[in-house]
Write an enzyme that holds these catalytic residues in place. Structure first.
Site, short mmCIF file in Angstrom:
data_model
loop_
_atom_site.label_atom_id
_atom_site.label_comp_id
_atom_site.label_asym_id
_atom_site.label_seq_id
_atom_site.Cartn_x
_atom_site.Cartn_y
_atom_site.Cartn_z
CG ASN A 209 51.57 55.22 44.56
OD1 ASN A 209 51.69 54.02 44.34
ND2 ASN A 209 50.38 55.80 44.70
CE LYS A 288 55.65 66.64 25.83
NZ LYS A 288 56.70 66.05 24.98
CG PHE A 323 47.38 47.78 53.69
CD1 PHE A 323 48.62 47.16 53.62
CD2 PHE A 323 46.24 46.98 53.70
CE1 PHE A 323 48.72 45.77 53.57
CE2 PHE A 323 46.33 45.60 53.63
CZ PHE A 323 47.58 44.99 53.58
CE LYS A 337 44.84 55.12 56.26
NZ LYS A 337 45.87 54.71 55.26
CE LYS A 341 41.76 57.94 56.74
NZ LYS A 341 41.64 59.10 55.85
#
Length: 403
Positions: A209, A288, A323, A337, A341
């Site tokens: 990301n 690969k 976060f 969340k 959590k």
């Protein structure tokens, strides 16, 4: 934040490294610190006092009995208002004088009169630095509560290679900031995660990301400056590691989960700022994968939910903060969340909001607990880090010295 309006004295002694202090003086002045430079007479052979006067806006002091000053005991009046004094470069001669209370010039008389934190950055030939007399003198300085910065290793002006090189201005800057930062997190252990994870599907490709690690690194640095014992578990990033933290480099989500589990039990505060991949390839090819005609499908499986694990295995009194990076329904998704959590707090931000998101030097966040919602304005990531830590300290019922 910590430097604005602070009175900082830079003591410059006779060394070729004296020129580096011009950069440091500029860095401090740009943060609106009130910087005064004191030079030994020998130091003026390496850099002109006018350079420091131009950079700081204050007269550079050399002569203890300069009659241009209003006060005949200028070293005493200056010492009274000094918040931190850094001697850099610190020659063997100045170190010896300071260790034994000798005050025969403007630098050493001011040093002896100061009751603020004092820092020394030795810079000299390797053989001089390792001389037992110099080493004993450095230990004396530390015995009296002064900080000694370990010199860098490298090529020296004399042609030798080894210890004795003065650290770069950025290192000295961090030492000054640390000395000026209130230690309201002293004795606390803090674990921070930062950066992206990489989930490879062959030897040359991976899924990741856009996280740069800037927010997590800012939090780790801020906690370290405030006196905490900080462990930073970080994915691969291109920014320097904060000085003074325990770095644990990782690559994949599995690596990060293993590292977090290994140290979570001994932490007082855990802040999970990393952007951990939710999925990874089911199969990782040993060679690969060659391009073929048509489409390629890669099967993915869930990675371990590290935050959920922490919420389910927390120790008594431990504070856990996660976060939440969203693109829509930020508050609703973040509160869900928080509940799911079983953690204490969520830092929510919206990727689409200007000034927030990956790779920026600023952030716009909302701090969420079960009872509170605190929206912060656009701030630098360093300011967000401090506001976040102060908020956590208040939730733990502890006094925070930084607003």
């Amino acid at each position: 934040m910590y430097l604005k309006g602070k009175h900082i004295v830079l003591g410059v002694s006779g060394s070729i490294a004296a020129f580096k202090i011009a950069s440091l003086a500029s860095m401090l002045a740009k943060k609106r610190a009130d910087v005064t430079v004191i030079m030994t007479p020998n130091a003026t052979n390496f850099i002109n006092p006018i350079t420091f006067e131009e950079l700081t806006g204050n007269k550079c002091l050399v002569d203890t009995f300069d009659r241009n000053f209003q006060h005949s005991v200028e070293h005493v009046s200056l010492a009274k208002q000094t918040d931190v004094m850094l001697v850099a470069p610190a020659s063997a001669n100045v170190i010896a004088k300071a260790a034994h209370g000798i005050a025969d010039d403007m630098l050493t008389t001011t040093l002896l009169a100061c009751q603020c934190p004092k820092i020394f950055a030795p810079a000299m030939n390797t053989r001089m630095y390792h001389n037992p007399v110099v080493q004993d003198n450095l230990k004396v300085l530390e015995k009296y509560g002064m900080e000694v910065i370990t010199p860098a290793t490298g090529y020296l002006a004399c042609g030798d290679t080894g210890e004795g090189k003065m650290p770069e201005p950025e290192v000295l800057y961090e030492a000054v900031v640390k000395a000026l930062t209130p230690k309201d997190m002293a004795g606390m252990r803090v674990l921070v995660t930062a950066g992206p994870t990489q989930e490879k599907f062959d030897p040359v490709r991976y899924i990741s990301n856009h996280s740069t690690g800037k927010m997590g690194y800012a939090i780790a640095r801020a906690a370290m400056l405030r006196g905490a014992d900080v462990t930073l578990v970080s994915g691969k990033v291109s920014i320097p590691s904060p000085a003074g933290v325990n770095m644990v480099p990782v690559v994949s989500a599995a690596d990060m989960a293993q590292a977090v589990k290994a140290s979570a039990g001994e932490q007082d505060i855990i802040i999970k700022a990393a952007a951990v991949a939710d999925y990874r390839p089911v199969v990782t090819a040993d060679e690969k994968m060659k391009k073929k005609d048509g489409e390629l499908t890669v099967a993915l499986e869930r990675t371990e939910d590290i935050l959920a694990y922490l919420g389910a295995h927390r120790k008594d009194g431990q504070f856990i903060c996660g976060f939440s990076m969203e693109t829509e329904h930020m508050l609703e998704n973040s509160r869900a969340k928080l509940e799911k959590k079983n953690i204490d707090m969520i830092v929510a931000n919206n990727l689409r909001q200007e000034g927030a998101g990956f790779g920026t030097d600023t952030n716009v966040v909302t701090l969420l607990t079960k009872e509170e919602t605190l929206e912060l304005p656009i701030l630098s990531k360093e300011e967000v880090a401090d506001r976040l830590l102060t908020f956590i300290l208040h939730k733990l019922g502890k006094k925070a010295e930084i607003a």
